[in-house]
Design a protein around this motif. Structure first.
Motif, PDB file in Angstrom:
ATOM      1  N   ARG A  58       0.811  -1.219   0.000  1.00  0.00           N
ATOM      2  CA  ARG A  58       0.000   0.000   0.000  1.00  0.00           C
ATOM      3  C   ARG A  58       0.844   1.269   0.000  1.00  0.00           C
ATOM      4  NH1 ARG A  58      -4.863  -0.836   4.376  1.00  0.00           N
ATOM      5  NH2 ARG A  58      -5.820  -2.653   3.397  1.00  0.00           N
ATOM      6  N   ILE A  59       2.045   1.203   0.552  1.00  0.00           N
ATOM      7  CA  ILE A  59       2.853   2.426   0.679  1.00  0.00           C
ATOM      8  C   ILE A  59       4.127   2.403  -0.165  1.00  0.00           C
ATOM      9  CG2 ILE A  59       1.927   2.919   2.979  1.00  0.00           C
ATOM     10  CD1 ILE A  59       4.611   1.958   4.144  1.00  0.00           C
ATOM     11  N   GLU A  60       4.319   1.384  -0.990  1.00  0.00           N
ATOM     12  CA  GLU A  60       5.565   1.249  -1.742  1.00  0.00           C
ATOM     13  C   GLU A  60       5.796   2.384  -2.737  1.00  0.00           C
ATOM     14  OE1 GLU A  60       5.550  -2.495  -3.782  1.00  0.00           O
ATOM     15  OE2 GLU A  60       3.790  -2.002  -4.937  1.00  0.00           O
ATOM     16  N   GLU A  61       4.737   3.076  -3.164  1.00  0.00           N
ATOM     17  CA  GLU A  61       4.891   4.160  -4.135  1.00  0.00           C
ATOM     18  C   GLU A  61       5.508   5.419  -3.523  1.00  0.00           C
ATOM     19  OE1 GLU A  61       0.411   5.876  -3.658  1.00  0.00           O
ATOM     20  OE2 GLU A  61       0.869   3.787  -4.029  1.00  0.00           O
ATOM     21  N   TYR A  62       5.477   5.534  -2.211  1.00  0.00           N
ATOM     22  CA  TYR A  62       6.028   6.710  -1.556  1.00  0.00           C
ATOM     23  C   TYR A  62       7.547   6.618  -1.483  1.00  0.00           C
ATOM     24  CZ  TYR A  62       1.253   7.645  -0.097  1.00  0.00           C
ATOM     25  OH  TYR A  62      -0.093   7.913  -0.091  1.00  0.00           O
ATOM     26  N   PRO A  63       8.245   7.771  -1.518  1.00  0.00           N
ATOM     27  CA  PRO A  63       9.713   7.751  -1.424  1.00  0.00           C
ATOM     28  C   PRO A  63      10.169   7.328  -0.029  1.00  0.00           C
ATOM     29  CG  PRO A  63       8.891  10.012  -1.391  1.00  0.00           C
ATOM     30  CD  PRO A  63       7.707   9.126  -1.637  1.00  0.00           C
ATOM     31  N   LEU A  64      11.381   6.804   0.035  1.00  0.00           N
ATOM     32  CA  LEU A  64      11.971   6.440   1.322  1.00  0.00           C
ATOM     33  C   LEU A  64      12.240   7.705   2.136  1.00  0.00           C
ATOM     34  CD1 LEU A  64      14.507   3.730   0.166  1.00  0.00           C
ATOM     35  CD2 LEU A  64      12.484   3.337   1.575  1.00  0.00           C
ATOM     36  N   LEU A  65      11.886   7.683   3.394  1.00  0.00           N
ATOM     37  CA  LEU A  65      12.090   8.846   4.260  1.00  0.00           C
ATOM     38  C   LEU A  65      13.570   9.205   4.343  1.00  0.00           C
ATOM     39  CD1 LEU A  65      11.036  10.949   6.306  1.00  0.00           C
ATOM     40  CD2 LEU A  65      11.381   9.234   8.072  1.00  0.00           C
ATOM     41  N   TRP A  66      14.428   8.215   4.470  1.00  0.00           N
ATOM     42  CA  TRP A  66      15.860   8.511   4.645  1.00  0.00           C
ATOM     43  C   TRP A  66      16.441   9.161   3.398  1.00  0.00           C
ATOM     44  CZ3 TRP A  66      15.831   8.793   9.385  1.00  0.00           C
ATOM     45  CH2 TRP A  66      15.217   7.843  10.201  1.00  0.00           C
ATOM     46  N   ASP A  67      15.937   8.828   2.205  1.00  0.00           N
ATOM     47  CA  ASP A  67      16.381   9.512   0.994  1.00  0.00           C
ATOM     48  C   ASP A  67      15.948  10.977   1.013  1.00  0.00           C
ATOM     49  OD1 ASP A  67      17.464   7.141   0.124  1.00  0.00           O
ATOM     50  OD2 ASP A  67      15.926   6.731  -1.386  1.00  0.00           O
ATOM     51  N   GLU A  68      14.744  11.236   1.515  1.00  0.00           N
ATOM     52  CA  GLU A  68      14.274  12.617   1.621  1.00  0.00           C
ATOM     53  C   GLU A  68      15.144  13.418   2.586  1.00  0.00           C
ATOM     54  OE1 GLU A  68      11.664  14.239   0.037  1.00  0.00           O
ATOM     55  OE2 GLU A  68      11.540  12.440  -1.203  1.00  0.00           O
ATOM     56  N   ILE A  69      15.492  12.807   3.705  1.00  0.00           N
ATOM     57  CA  ILE A  69      16.291  13.495   4.732  1.00  0.00           C
ATOM     58  C   ILE A  69      17.699  13.793   4.231  1.00  0.00           C
ATOM     59  CG2 ILE A  69      17.399  13.192   6.999  1.00  0.00           C
ATOM     60  CD1 ILE A  69      14.811  11.708   7.842  1.00  0.00           C
ATOM     61  N   THR A  70      18.301  12.828   3.531  1.00  0.00           N
ATOM     62  CA  THR A  70      19.687  12.995   3.082  1.00  0.00           C
ATOM     63  C   THR A  70      19.803  13.678   1.725  1.00  0.00           C
ATOM     64  OG1 THR A  70      19.735  10.798   2.041  1.00  0.00           O
ATOM     65  CG2 THR A  70      20.436  10.951   4.365  1.00  0.00           C
ATOM     66  N   GLY A  71      18.654  13.940   1.068  1.00  0.00           N
ATOM     67  CA  GLY A  71      18.667  14.594  -0.234  1.00  0.00           C
ATOM     68  C   GLY A  71      19.001  13.665  -1.378  1.00  0.00           C
ATOM     69  N   GLU A  72      18.902  12.363  -1.154  1.00  0.00           N
ATOM     70  CA  GLU A  72      19.207  11.394  -2.198  1.00  0.00           C
ATOM     71  C   GLU A  72      18.002  11.036  -3.030  1.00  0.00           C
ATOM     72  OE1 GLU A  72      21.350   8.010  -0.693  1.00  0.00           O
ATOM     73  OE2 GLU A  72      22.505   9.263   0.667  1.00  0.00           O
ATOM     74  N   ALA A  73      16.868  11.662  -2.779  1.00  0.00           N
ATOM     75  CA  ALA A  73      15.637  11.323  -3.508  1.00  0.00           C
ATOM     76  C   ALA A  73      15.682  11.812  -4.929  1.00  0.00           C
ATOM     77  CB  ALA A  73      14.432  11.929  -2.784  1.00  0.00           C
TER      78      ALA A  73
END
Length: 73
Positions: A58-73
């Motif tokens: 159900r949530i796999e489409e959302y980006p990984l939180l840690w990528d958002e925090i580190t700017g790797e998204a």
């Protein structure tokens, strides 16, 4: 719990962290609260009786939180 926190997702529309935690405690996450309350406010249990695989799907489409925090998204 470590796997769930490593796989945290981020909902950019709401700013919420999303994850699936298979839990058998009453109330849900009772044992984990000591750790989770240090990092998260307003924990909300969305659906207590969904299996872990279905929950992650159900949530796999959302980006990984840690990528958002580190700017790797």
């Amino acid at each position: 719990m470590t796997k769930s926190l490593n796989d945290l997702r981020f909902d950019p529309e709401t700013g919420e962290a999303l994850w699936v935690e298979e839990d058998y405690c009453t109330p849900p996450l009772a044992m984990e609260r000591e750790v989770l309350d240090q990092y998260f406010d307003d924990l909300i249990i969305v659906e207590a009786d969904v299996n872990e695989t279905e929950g992650w799907e159900r949530i796999e489409e959302y980006p990984l939180l840690w990528d958002e925090i580190t700017g790797e998204a």
